[in-house]
Enzyme design. Structure first.
Site, PDB file in Angstrom:
ATOM      1  N   ASP A   1     -12.352  -0.870  -8.009  1.00  0.00           N
ATOM      2  CA  ASP A   1     -12.430   0.255  -8.950  1.00  0.00           C
ATOM      3  C   ASP A   1     -11.415   0.135 -10.085  1.00  0.00           C
ATOM      4  O   ASP A   1     -11.632   0.676 -11.167  1.00  0.00           O
ATOM      5  CB  ASP A   1     -12.185   1.584  -8.218  1.00  0.00           C
ATOM      6  CG  ASP A   1     -13.448   2.144  -7.568  1.00  0.00           C
ATOM      7  OD1 ASP A   1     -14.483   1.447  -7.581  1.00  0.00           O
ATOM      8  OD2 ASP A   1     -13.396   3.281  -7.049  1.00  0.00           O
TER       9      ASP A   1
ATOM     10  N   GLU B   1       0.858  -1.199   0.000  1.00  0.00           N
ATOM     11  CA  GLU B   1       0.000   0.000   0.000  1.00  0.00           C
ATOM     12  C   GLU B   1       0.885   1.237   0.000  1.00  0.00           C
ATOM     13  O   GLU B   1       1.788   1.367   0.819  1.00  0.00           O
ATOM     14  CB  GLU B   1      -0.920  -0.043   1.229  1.00  0.00           C
ATOM     15  CG  GLU B   1      -1.637   1.253   1.556  1.00  0.00           C
ATOM     16  CD  GLU B   1      -2.517   1.799   0.438  1.00  0.00           C
ATOM     17  OE1 GLU B   1      -3.356   1.058  -0.090  1.00  0.00           O
ATOM     18  OE2 GLU B   1      -2.350   2.994   0.081  1.00  0.00           O
ATOM     19  N   GLN B   2       0.598   2.152  -0.925  1.00  0.00           N
ATOM     20  CA  GLN B   2       1.453   3.330  -1.056  1.00  0.00           C
ATOM     21  C   GLN B   2       1.333   4.316   0.115  1.00  0.00           C
ATOM     22  O   GLN B   2       2.270   5.038   0.433  1.00  0.00           O
ATOM     23  CB  GLN B   2       1.154   4.048  -2.367  1.00  0.00           C
ATOM     24  CG  GLN B   2      -0.234   4.641  -2.436  1.00  0.00           C
ATOM     25  CD  GLN B   2      -0.549   5.279  -3.791  1.00  0.00           C
ATOM     26  OE1 GLN B   2       0.269   5.240  -4.698  1.00  0.00           O
ATOM     27  NE2 GLN B   2      -1.724   5.856  -3.915  1.00  0.00           N
TER      28      GLN B   2
ATOM     29  N   ARG C   1     -16.165   5.307   7.147  1.00  0.00           N
ATOM     30  CA  ARG C   1     -15.128   4.541   6.438  1.00  0.00           C
ATOM     31  C   ARG C   1     -13.961   4.186   7.353  1.00  0.00           C
ATOM     32  O   ARG C   1     -13.342   3.134   7.212  1.00  0.00           O
ATOM     33  CB  ARG C   1     -14.603   5.334   5.231  1.00  0.00           C
ATOM     34  CG  ARG C   1     -15.566   5.307   4.064  1.00  0.00           C
ATOM     35  CD  ARG C   1     -15.147   6.268   2.963  1.00  0.00           C
ATOM     36  NE  ARG C   1     -16.180   6.343   1.955  1.00  0.00           N
ATOM     37  CZ  ARG C   1     -16.082   5.813   0.728  1.00  0.00           C
ATOM     38  NH1 ARG C   1     -14.988   5.211   0.358  1.00  0.00           N
ATOM     39  NH2 ARG C   1     -17.082   5.924  -0.114  1.00  0.00           N
TER      40      ARG C   1
ATOM     41  N   TYR D   1     -26.941  10.391   6.227  1.00  0.00           N
ATOM     42  CA  TYR D   1     -27.296   9.316   7.161  1.00  0.00           C
ATOM     43  C   TYR D   1     -26.343   9.364   8.352  1.00  0.00           C
ATOM     44  O   TYR D   1     -25.235   9.893   8.249  1.00  0.00           O
ATOM     45  CB  TYR D   1     -27.251   7.943   6.476  1.00  0.00           C
ATOM     46  CG  TYR D   1     -25.997   7.651   5.680  1.00  0.00           C
ATOM     47  CD1 TYR D   1     -24.831   7.224   6.308  1.00  0.00           C
ATOM     48  CD2 TYR D   1     -25.967   7.808   4.293  1.00  0.00           C
ATOM     49  CE1 TYR D   1     -23.681   6.944   5.584  1.00  0.00           C
ATOM     50  CE2 TYR D   1     -24.823   7.536   3.553  1.00  0.00           C
ATOM     51  CZ  TYR D   1     -23.680   7.104   4.204  1.00  0.00           C
ATOM     52  OH  TYR D   1     -22.545   6.847   3.488  1.00  0.00           O
TER      53      TYR D   1
END
Ligand SMILES: Cc1cc2nc3c(=O)[nH]c(=O)nc-3n(C[C@H](O)[C@H](O)[C@H](O)COP(=O)(O)OP(=O)(O)OC[C@H]3O[C@@H](n4cnc5c(N)ncnc54)[C@H](O)[C@@H]3O)c2cc1C
Length: 372
Positions: free
Chosen positions: A268, A3-4, A77, A189
């Protein structure tokens, strides 16, 4: 995992985890980590942006859990990331290397070699397969020979967070609110077990700087929506967050090829989509479950396993990409067409509108692959 990012921080705002995603995460043993932070919305409440009146309520909560055998969650998140990181760090077979940017790879029949820039300069990593989950602007997709960049959708997403005790009581309820206006819509929400309200507005825009999260001005957003005649209660909510961030939206028509030998795209990188069905991360989560199962079933044939993975995921992700693009048109109607849409939704009613999503929310990994 390479992971960068240098540090895993609590970034981003809210995310909806529909039953297809929640079920997959529960099957992975994450329920006890996620449930305390998640909010279970009782319904999706759709409102007219100008009138401020409710058009329809699509039941979620117990109705969705009964129907699909898994909950509909909304969550911050950061809480989702924390749960995944905690589970990964307890797994003896997984090593996460942060600050490591993958630059390219070479694959032969037995091995994949990856070049990655880390703290000690350029290093090689060796493995039996490479899953490239490097997002919308995937470098590895280009290395696989697909140089076509994502296309700008002509829309901007604005997001902010506000403490729940500052908003009107009706907006604190466990509901996903969706306001439909001409050329703009608004979603909000509760997250963080109801302590914060996540607010996302989508507007029509020509601003198209790639990347994530540029600081944005609430006054600018309010001016646009005021000009479109939005209801005072929606405008008041938009005035509450202390900070707004915005980013331009991109997608890409379905791609034909996601894999080459023992290298495959995921999430994605493979199938970017507009966020109008709240399914981009859900599709990445499903992809990961299916890829893991395929690799576990064919441990000595990674290329064959990833071919199966792509074949199993292509039609579904294509359908989701297209449905999300159709919602772009549906959400942003004006005049008589908007009236017809709203009337049709009222006549169909929330229960039956939910049934339209059976194909999406009822997803399970194919039984023959259920080995998680
Ligand atoms: C406004 C908005 C709302 C959304 N709401 C929802 C929702 O409610 N529900 C939902 O399911 N989806 C939602 N989505 C979509 C969702 O955010 C994305 O689909 C999801 O984040 C895609 O995950 P990913 O892992 O494929 O890519 P990303 O989340 O982009 O992650 C890619 C990772 O790869 C790393 N990386 C990139 N290049 C390299 C490299 N060369 N080397 C090493 N690391 C690299 C990046 O640092 C990053 O950590 C929304 C999107 C938007 C814009």
């Amino acid at each position: 995992m390479l992971e960068q990012t240098q540090r895993l921080e609590e970034t981003g705002a809210g995310i909806q985890l529909s039953p297809n995603a929640a079920r997959t995460l529960i099957d992975l043993g994450l329920e006890s980590r996620l449930r305390p932070q998640a909010v279970v919305p009782t319904a999706l409440r759709i409102l007219g942006a100008a009138s401020g009146r409710e058009i329809v309520r699509i039941p979620l909560g117990e109705a969705a859990e009964r129907r699909y055998g898994a909950p509909y969650w909304v969550i911050h998140r950061g809480d989702l990331q924390a749960a995944l990181v905690a589970a990964v760090s307890e797994h003896p077979a997984i090593t996460v290397k942060l600050g490591t940017r993958v630059e390219g790879f070479a694959a032969d029949a037995d091995e994949v070699t990856v070049w990655a820039h880390g703290h000690a300069g350029l290093a090689r990593e060796h493995g039996v397969a490479l899953l490239a989950a490097d997002g919308l602007w995937s470098v590895l997709r280009e290395r696989l020979g697909d140089g076509k960049p994502p296309r700008f959708a002509g829309r901007t997403a604005w997001r902010g967070l506000v403490p729940a005790d500052q908003v009107r009581p009706e907006f604190r309820e466990p509901l996903v609110h969706l306001w439909l206006g001409h050329d703009a819509h608004l979603v909000h929400y509760p997250v963080k077990a109801g302590r914060l309200i996540n607010v996302v507005a989508i507007t029509t825009d020509s601003w198209n700087a790639p990347g994530w999260s540029q600081p944005a001005s609430a006054a600018d957003l309010i001016a646009r929506l005021t000009a479109e005649g939005w209801a005072a209660s929606a405008l008041a909510l938009i005035g509450l967050p202390e900070a707004w961030l915005k980013w331009a939206l991109y997608d890409h028509p379905p791609r034909r090829r996601w894999s080459q030998g023992a290298v495959a795209l995921l999430g994605d990188a493979a199938h970017p989509m507009l966020p109008f069905l709240a399914q981009g991360a859900a599709m990445a989560i499903e992809d990961a479950a299916v890829a893991a199962q395929c690799l576990a079933r064919q441990p000595n044939d990674a290329a064959g396993a990833l071919r199966t993975y792509c074949a199993m995921r292509r039609d579904r992700t294509r359908r989701v990409q297209r449905s999300a693009a159709r919602n772009d048109a549906r959400y942003h109607l004006a005049g008589a067409r908007a009236w017809l849409r709203d009337t049709a939704m009222r006549l169909i009613g929330g229960e039956r509108l939910l049934q339209h999503y059976d194909w999406l929310y009822g997803w399970r990994p194919p039984a023959s692959l259920s080995i998680i």
